[in-house]
Write an enzyme that holds these catalytic residues in place. Structure first.
Site, PDB file in Angstrom:
ATOM      1  N   ASP A 138      64.500  62.703  21.391  1.00 57.83           N
ATOM      2  CA  ASP A 138      63.085  62.597  22.016  1.00 57.83           C
ATOM      3  C   ASP A 138      62.035  62.486  20.786  1.00 57.83           C
ATOM      4  O   ASP A 138      62.095  62.981  19.789  1.00 57.83           O
ATOM      5  CB  ASP A 138      62.667  63.934  22.737  1.00 57.83           C
ATOM      6  CG  ASP A 138      61.309  63.732  23.356  1.00 57.83           C
ATOM      7  OD1 ASP A 138      61.131  63.398  24.572  1.00 57.83           O
ATOM      8  OD2 ASP A 138      60.220  64.024  22.822  1.00 57.83           O
ATOM      9  N   ILE A 139      61.349  61.346  20.929  1.00 54.17           N
ATOM     10  CA  ILE A 139      60.288  61.250  20.098  1.00 54.17           C
ATOM     11  C   ILE A 139      59.367  62.404  20.108  1.00 54.17           C
ATOM     12  O   ILE A 139      58.536  62.502  20.884  1.00 54.17           O
ATOM     13  CB  ILE A 139      59.310  59.685  20.052  1.00 54.17           C
ATOM     14  CG1 ILE A 139      60.588  58.599  19.932  1.00 54.17           C
ATOM     15  CG2 ILE A 139      58.350  59.513  19.126  1.00 54.17           C
ATOM     16  CD1 ILE A 139      59.781  57.309  20.148  1.00 54.17           C
TER      17      ILE A 139
ATOM     18  N   GLU B 225      60.228  58.627  26.327  1.00 48.49           N
ATOM     19  CA  GLU B 225      60.423  58.389  25.022  1.00 48.49           C
ATOM     20  C   GLU B 225      61.751  58.961  24.573  1.00 48.49           C
ATOM     21  O   GLU B 225      62.097  59.208  23.446  1.00 48.49           O
ATOM     22  CB  GLU B 225      59.260  59.136  24.194  1.00 48.49           C
ATOM     23  CG  GLU B 225      59.183  60.558  24.621  1.00 48.49           C
ATOM     24  CD  GLU B 225      58.409  60.927  25.636  1.00 48.49           C
ATOM     25  OE1 GLU B 225      57.709  61.961  25.690  1.00 48.49           O
ATOM     26  OE2 GLU B 225      58.225  60.032  26.415  1.00 48.49           O
TER      27      GLU B 225
END
Length: 292
Positions: free
Chosen positions: A169-170, A212
């Site tokens: 996950d960003i 994301e």
């Protein structure tokens, strides 16, 4: 009805508009046949297939079409050019008052019918591809992921190796969108995907899981190797600035949660455990990996 991404819906709308624009020249051809007036230099030109709106649009996206079906793309290109060559010859005869060729007319009718079928097939291929691959990052989507997971499980068992499901996950992605705008967010997603594809082994499946988030299947021989691989991924993203404009770069980080897959464990269970590990990493400060 399937829900497609904004990028895919926009592309399909452009596809439809280009097809409609090409059909409109039939009206100009009809006026030529009835009134013996010129249909226009763009239709009579030897390079008419490159001048019409469809021809210009199709050439602009030819690389994409070839990437999903090269044979159909090449056939569309050939038939489209052949249609223009035939109609140009037919119009020349009409304008000079000389009888046209029945062979040319029949060939044009056949070419036009094939052209319509080819475009319908190509559009279906584009839509089918959009269900499987993310047009923004080029990564596979969830379609077929369960089958891929099963194959990875069997491969790990056959080679006496471990299989990990990793959720990536960003960090603070909403802040990126809020601060810089969604187009910059798209660049960050593209850049992150590109870096992940470079740093991961080519036989480790990677997917855009949504928003994301990315999903990664890691096969390795030991937990130490899994930790080293996850650390390398996290570090590479954190130390690779991403260009967002001509004179501006942005650094982002990721958090990764990994779950060692049990021999009989299903994908949903492994993803849930990887997701729990991911949020543990988020709560502990981000820019790190956690193994469940």
């Amino acid at each position: 009805m399937q829900n497609f991404s904004f990028e895919t819906e926009t592309f399909i709308a452009e596809f439809d508009e280009a097809m409609v624009a090409h059909n409109e020249w039939n009206q100009r051809i009809l006026r030529c046949a009835v009134l013996h007036e010129s249909p226009g230099d763009d239709i009579l030109s030897p390079t008419a297939h490159t001048l019409c709106r469809f021809g210009r649009w199709f050439a602009l996206h030819a690389a994409y079409f070839e990437s999903i079906d090269i044979q159909t793309t090449q056939r569309v290109t050939f038939v489209h050019q052949r249609m223009h060559e035939l109609i140009s010859a037919i119009c020349e005869h009409v304008m000079t008052g000389t009888p046209g060729s029945i062979v040319d007319l029949e060939d044009f009718e056949k070419s036009q019918a094939e052209f319509v079928i080819l475009l319908a097939n190509l559009k279906n291929i584009v839509l089918s591809n959009a269900l499987r691959n993310d047009p923004l990052t080029g990564l596979p989507l969830r379609y077929g992921i369960a089958s891929d997971f099963s194959l990875c499980q069997k491969d790990a068992e056959r080679n006496n190796s471990l299989l990990y499901v990793a959720m990536i996950d960003i960090d603070n992605f909403k802040k990126v969108n809020d601060t810089h705008g969604h187009p910059i967010g798209d660049i960050i997603l593209q850049s992150t995907a590109a870096i992940l594809k470079q740093v991961l082994r080519s036989n480790d499946p990677l997917y855009r899981f949504g928003g994301e988030e990315f999903l990664w299947f890691l096969r390795c021989k030991s937990s130490e190797e899994a930790s080293q691989s996850a650390s390398r991924v996290v570090t590479t993203i954190a130390t690779t600035p991403m260009t967002i404009s001509d004179n501006q770069v942005l650094s982002v980080t990721i958090t990764t949660g990994l779950a060692l897959v049990g021999k009989k464990e299903d994908l949903d269970s492994a993803i849930k455990r990887a997701d729990i590990a991911l949020y543990e990493g988020k709560n502990n400060g981000r820019n790190q990996f956690v193994i469940a």
